[in-house]
Design an enzyme around this catalytic site. Structure first.
Site, short mmCIF file in Angstrom:
data_model
loop_
_atom_site.label_atom_id
_atom_site.label_comp_id
_atom_site.label_asym_id
_atom_site.label_seq_id
_atom_site.Cartn_x
_atom_site.Cartn_y
_atom_site.Cartn_z
CB CYS A 47 -0.75 0.04 1.40
SG CYS A 47 -1.87 -1.59 1.38
N GLY B 64 6.26 7.35 1.19
CA GLY B 64 7.04 7.40 2.44
C GLY B 64 7.97 6.57 2.83
CE LYS B 65 4.09 3.48 8.29
NZ LYS B 65 3.36 4.48 7.61
CB CYS C 222 -2.55 5.95 10.98
SG CYS C 222 -3.80 6.05 8.57
#
Length: 433
Positions: A242, A247-248, A370
């Site tokens: 995903c 960012g990750k 999150c």
């Protein structure tokens, strides 16, 4: 614009949000288009007022003894900004474009409303939708713990940066951003923190040399910690299922030291549009972006078919309600509905099942949200394990900063604003036999 005129504008925007049930960014944009005389500092100050109102929407109106945009703004100035009745009255002078003067009832509420607020229901004191109260109690155990987390979640968030260790070291970035008050963040070793400015305006970083050269990316420390708990290593085959804007993905590439194979995809190829420039800037060369044809659906073409059953690690940064990001998006809490939670729970089971088919025997899934809601965290993992008995809970990777969060079943961890000073992230590892 005068301070009083900015207050009047905030009341106008809040009234629009409440009457039309629309997102705050849309209401603020439309206000700016219809009031072109307002400069950038005025618009930023008005946005800060509006978002502070959204942080304390329930408690402010309850303390004032009435609902509505004006009451919310007045209550917020006292609760969030710490103003006394004289300071608030000066803003509500009625002169020029300032709002009309405070009424006798409003002055009385400013003097006595806080005692009334102390007896309010938990969801009012914590400023969150009432219907998620039972979920939060299951997640945190008692009312005091829930309120501690919700009060932290209603505060302003700092700006966190992840130093890109493929190109720079933390000391180099700290020196470059020292004029902004940059410091090392408390947990992740490559995390740097910029304090939230008093007026709520975010720091502009895109023009900084370090950003242009790819020395750092904006990323909450909790997100960085979640990536580090995955334990990605050089020479592994890793999938970011995903990936979104990446960012990750970028954090994983740095952990892998550009060695190995890192595949990034998403169910919606449009979400990947920002990843290409970020990859170029970062110097991450081990990443392959696999964009689906249109929107990926179960049973449709699998862009990762050639690596099915081969991944050492599948990172699932799952779609969720985003309750852990309310510090940055206070508007989102008031638009959350039970139906939206139910849809995200379904999405999570779909993406976990997809991850299972990509993981090799002996490999791992690291599941991240999150969110603070157990329906999306422990309970989502339990549902997956029940339908996939070949997987079992596994320990998270060892890190230099330990486990400074709420311990969860099966070795999972919940990061929260109150406990770790980060956004709310849940991380669980699942190993395939």
């Amino acid at each position: 614009m005068t301070p009083g005129a900015r207050i009047a504008a905030a009341i106008e925007v809040m009234a629009d949000i409440e009457a039309r049930r629309r997102p705050a960014p849309d209401a603020l944009r439309d206000w700016g288009l219809s009031h072109r005389f307002a400069g950038s500092k005025d618009r930023a100050a008005i946005a800060s007022l509006v978002y502070d109102c959204l942080r304390r929407r329930l408690s402010a109106s309850f303390a004032m003894g009435e609902e509505g945009a004006r009451a919310t703004v007045i209550g917020m100035l006292a609760l969030e900004r710490g103003m006394n009745s004289e300071q608030i009255a000066a803003l509500f002078s009625g002169a020029g474009y300032a709002p009309p003067p405070l009424s006798a009832q409003e002055l009385d509420s400013l003097a006595n409303g806080w005692e009334r607020l102390g007896k309010a229901p938990m969801h009012v004191r914590g400023d969150f939708p009432e219907w998620i109260g039972p979920s939060l109690l299951r997640g945190f155990g008692d009312e005091a713990a829930v309120l501690a987390e919700m009060h932290a979640l209603a505060s302003r968030a700092p700006v966190d940066l992840r130093v890109n260790t493929l190109k720079a070291e933390p000391a180099k970035v700290l020196e470059a951003l020292s004029w902004m008050g940059a410091t090392l963040a408390p947990h992740a070793p490559a995390a740097i923190r910029l304090p939230p400015p008093p007026d709520g305006r975010g720091q502009s970083l895109q023009g900084e040399e370090g950003f242009v050269r790819g020395w750092f990316e904006v990323q909450d420390e909790g997100s960085q910690m979640a990536a580090l708990y995955s334990g990605a290593r050089p020479d592994q085959t890793v999938i970011d299922l995903c990936a979104g804007a990446g960012g990750k993905t970028l954090a994983l590439a740095a952990m892998m030291q550009n060695q190995g194979r890192l595949l990034a995809t998403d169910v919606d190829g449009r979400r990947l549009s920002a990843i290409y420039d970020r990859l170029d800037r970062s110097g991450a060369t081990c990443v392959e972006v696999r964009s689906p044809r249109g929107r990926w659906q179960p049973g449709g073409p699998e862009p990762l078919e050639d690596v099915a059953g081969q991944a050492d690690l599948v990172l699932v940064d799952a779609p969720c309600t985003g309750t852990g990001t309310w510090r940055r998006n206070p508007d989102a809490k008031w638009r959350l509905r039970p139906g939206g939670l139910a849809e995200r729970v379904k999405d999570q089971q779909v993406v976990l099942a997809r991850a299972a088919g990509l993981t090799r025997p002996g490999g791992r899934i690291v599941y991240i949200t999150c969110s603070l809601l157990p329906e999306e965290n422990d309970e989502a993992v339990a549902r997956f394990l029940q339908s996939h008995p070949e997987f079992t809970p596994a320990p998270l990777a060892e890190t230099s900063f330990g486990r400074p969060g709420h311990e969860r079943s099966g070795g999972a961890l919940q990061l929260t604003p109150a406990r770790t000073g980060t956004d709310g992230f849940y991380v669980a590892a699942l190993a395939r036999a």
